[in-house]
Design an enzyme around this catalytic site. Sequence first.
Site, mmCIF file in Angstrom:
data_model
loop_
_atom_site.group_PDB
_atom_site.id
_atom_site.type_symbol
_atom_site.label_atom_id
_atom_site.label_comp_id
_atom_site.label_asym_id
_atom_site.label_seq_id
_atom_site.Cartn_x
_atom_site.Cartn_y
_atom_site.Cartn_z
ATOM 1 N N GLU A 48 0.845 -1.193 0.000
ATOM 2 C CA GLU A 48 0.000 0.000 0.000
ATOM 3 C C GLU A 48 0.879 1.241 0.000
ATOM 4 O O GLU A 48 2.068 1.174 0.323
ATOM 5 C CB GLU A 48 -0.940 -0.001 1.210
ATOM 6 C CG GLU A 48 -0.216 -0.015 2.550
ATOM 7 C CD GLU A 48 -1.167 -0.273 3.706
ATOM 8 O OE1 GLU A 48 -2.382 -0.418 3.478
ATOM 9 O OE2 GLU A 48 -0.686 -0.332 4.854
ATOM 10 N N LYS B 265 2.422 4.738 1.193
ATOM 11 C CA LYS B 265 2.729 5.365 2.486
ATOM 12 C C LYS B 265 2.355 6.845 2.403
ATOM 13 O O LYS B 265 3.128 7.662 1.900
ATOM 14 C CB LYS B 265 4.204 5.188 2.851
ATOM 15 C CG LYS B 265 4.532 5.641 4.261
ATOM 16 C CD LYS B 265 5.976 5.327 4.612
ATOM 17 C CE LYS B 265 6.269 5.719 6.064
ATOM 18 N NZ LYS B 265 6.057 7.146 6.313
ATOM 19 N N ARG C 45 -1.357 10.052 17.120
ATOM 20 C CA ARG C 45 -0.455 8.982 17.555
ATOM 21 C C ARG C 45 0.264 9.336 18.851
ATOM 22 O O ARG C 45 0.460 8.498 19.716
ATOM 23 C CB ARG C 45 0.575 8.671 16.458
ATOM 24 C CG ARG C 45 1.503 7.526 16.829
ATOM 25 C CD ARG C 45 2.565 7.277 15.776
ATOM 26 N NE ARG C 45 3.435 6.203 16.222
ATOM 27 C CZ ARG C 45 4.456 6.360 17.070
ATOM 28 N NH1 ARG C 45 4.739 7.555 17.538
ATOM 29 N NH2 ARG C 45 5.198 5.338 17.441
ATOM 30 N N LYS D 247 3.408 -5.323 3.887
ATOM 31 C CA LYS D 247 2.984 -6.072 5.066
ATOM 32 C C LYS D 247 2.804 -7.549 4.706
ATOM 33 O O LYS D 247 2.382 -7.870 3.601
ATOM 34 C CB LYS D 247 1.647 -5.547 5.601
ATOM 35 C CG LYS D 247 1.658 -4.088 6.032
ATOM 36 C CD LYS D 247 0.270 -3.630 6.447
ATOM 37 C CE LYS D 247 0.290 -2.177 6.911
ATOM 38 N NZ LYS D 247 -1.064 -1.683 7.275
ATOM 39 N N LYS E 196 11.176 3.678 1.598
ATOM 40 C CA LYS E 196 11.114 5.131 1.443
ATOM 41 C C LYS E 196 11.749 5.545 0.114
ATOM 42 O O LYS E 196 12.859 5.125 -0.222
ATOM 43 C CB LYS E 196 11.853 5.824 2.607
ATOM 44 C CG LYS E 196 11.275 5.506 3.988
ATOM 45 C CD LYS E 196 9.908 6.123 4.187
ATOM 46 C CE LYS E 196 9.984 7.616 4.405
ATOM 47 N NZ LYS E 196 10.548 7.999 5.697
#
Length: 326
Positions: free
Chosen positions: A48, A50, A71, A227, A251
């Site tokens: 997915e 980011k 968070r 994942k 990244k």
Amino acid sequence: GGGFATTFEQVDHLEKMMSLDNVFDNSELDAWFERVAKEAPDAKWLCELKIDGLAINLRYENGNLTRALTRGNGTTGEDVTLNVKTIKGLPHQLSRTTEGKDLPELIEVRGEVYFPIAAFNELNESLEESGKPTFANPRNAAAGSLRQKDPRVTASRPLSVLVHGIGATAMQFKNQSEAYQFLKGLGLPTSPHFKVLDTKAEVIKYIEKFQKLRHELEHEIDGVVIKVDQIDLQRKLGVTSRAPKWVIAFKYPPEEVVTKLLDIKVSVGRTGRVTPFAVMEPVVVAGSTVTHATLHNSQEVERKGVLIGDYVVIRKAGDVIPNLLS
């Protein structure tokens, strides 16, 4: 990260919000695949995007949105419930799912609040026209807009949200992808771009595809999240003190381009501080046309040795503010 505003109540998450480990090239990604394969050779990979936004934790009780937390430090977040409820597209009441399951009595839904790029550009233009400071990037705009003391200000900002995970709940799922379909069935906004893949080669193709498309999406991304799809294998792989071992974030590097330096000018701030900036031939970087870049100060100009007429390397710091590298 940690730290809280004094105007928002601090509330514990029912289940800790973990961080993600990062990799920055294919060799680091290969090493992660090898570590996972030792314990989970039959893993499938959910990939997915980011989203470069603000992590949020949404608590629904009997289908009603009762709490929304940032968070924070992963254990405790800021209560921004009233502000989150102003986000269009986020249901205050969950729908009956078509998956044959009832509404959960309790479920924590993890997601990302973001500022759509087009809306971010419009906001900055309006701030600039009114003589107010502009936001550096969509992530900062999302964080600043969500943490307003007055929810009416948040409501005036066109924030969006996508959900991508589940925290505390009694619900049971076989796969991460099954959980995503369940969340979608509840009426929650999920990404259309996630995909379950069988091989590492397919994962790399997915990463390369969205690296090319990253500036054509409605929101900023800074990479891809991979994942393990099967929940039983996620439990087998476990977690460290800060991050799950079954997930990794690849990244993307900041985009760099070469253009010609036409002139060096200075701007004078309200305090009288003089800041040099570069005037360049127009060039497209990170999805937008750039003609100016900061040079920070005269010492930096001297250190880089840039002269009018030189060809220079431009990068967007944080993929938004143009920065002249050399």
